[in-house]
Design an enzyme around this catalytic site. Structure first.
Site, PDB file in Angstrom:
ATOM      1  CG  HIS A  72      -1.753  -1.245   1.293  1.00 19.74           C
ATOM      2  ND1 HIS A  72      -2.820  -1.470   0.460  1.00 19.74           N
ATOM      3  CD2 HIS A  72      -1.647  -2.347   2.077  1.00 19.74           C
ATOM      4  CE1 HIS A  72      -3.358  -2.652   0.743  1.00 19.74           C
ATOM      5  NE2 HIS A  72      -2.654  -3.208   1.712  1.00 19.74           N
ATOM      6  CB  THR A  88      16.552  -4.278   5.770  1.00 19.20           C
ATOM      7  OG1 THR A  88      17.736  -4.197   6.574  1.00 19.20           O
ATOM      8  CG2 THR A  88      15.395  -4.810   6.610  1.00 19.20           C
ATOM      9  CE  LYS A  89      23.468  -4.500   6.446  1.00 17.67           C
ATOM     10  NZ  LYS A  89      24.425  -3.752   7.197  1.00 17.67           N
ATOM     11  CE  LYS A  91      33.418 -19.171   9.910  1.00 18.08           C
ATOM     12  NZ  LYS A  91      34.767 -18.726  10.150  1.00 18.08           N
TER      13      LYS A  91
END
Length: 174
Positions: free
Chosen positions: A95, A144-145, A162
């Site tokens: 949305h 998120t990245k 690691k």
């Protein structure tokens, strides 16, 4: 399977889909599932225009919700990925949110998951992310990245713990 709009495609090249739901809304959208995939309890939603979800060869999935919406957006899952259960892959917030000037502040963004990636149970991959080949995302992690190839990553938000790892599909014996 539900299809609405013009020029929509679902291509399945000999893979197994168990208790799945494929939903395509809008124009020139597609879902492509290549060969030798095993996808259980999967829901794929493509909504908008010129959007695509492409799942390459030999991908397995215990259960997932994959959502691609907007204009010219893609979710690409490369060969030999292993998606555990309760996986979320969202190239959208679904949305719109606007600022005080009426400008969209949360546009959809494409996702690319490289070859031989393992997404642990309950993990989520959010819009705009690229995950490098051979990476592992741990249980309940939120990506998120971008994630480096051959790395082990965990947490919310997901962080690398690691480097230079390899993993196999067989079960652990030790």
């Amino acid at each position: 399977v539900r299809l609405e709009g013009e020029k929509k495609h679902i291509i399945n090249e000999g893979s197994t889909l168990i208790r799945g739901e494929l939903l395509v809304f809008g124009n020139n959208n597609s879902i492509e599932i290549k060969k030798d995939c095993y996808l259980a309890n999967i829901r794929i939603v493509v909504r908008g225009n010129n959007c695509k979800v492409a799942i390459s060869d030999a991908v397995t999935c215990g259960s997932a919700y994959i959502a691609c919406m907007g204009q010219n957006k893609n979710i690409i899952i490369e060969d030999d990925c292993m998606l555990a259960e309760n996986i979320d892959v969202w190239a959208t917030d679904s949305h719109p949110i606007y600022d005080e000037d009426g400008l969209l502040i949360n546009p959809s963004k494409s996702i690319h998951i490289g070859k031989h990636v393992w997404l642990g149970k309950g993990s989520a991959v959010l819009k705009g992310v690229t995950i490098g080949d051979g990476a592992i995302i741990g249980m309940q992690s939120v990506v998120t990245k971008d994630i480096e190839q051959h790395s082990l990553n965990v947490g919310n938000p997901c962080k690398e713990i690691k480097k230079n790892i390899k993993w196999e599909r067989n079960f652990i014996n030790e």
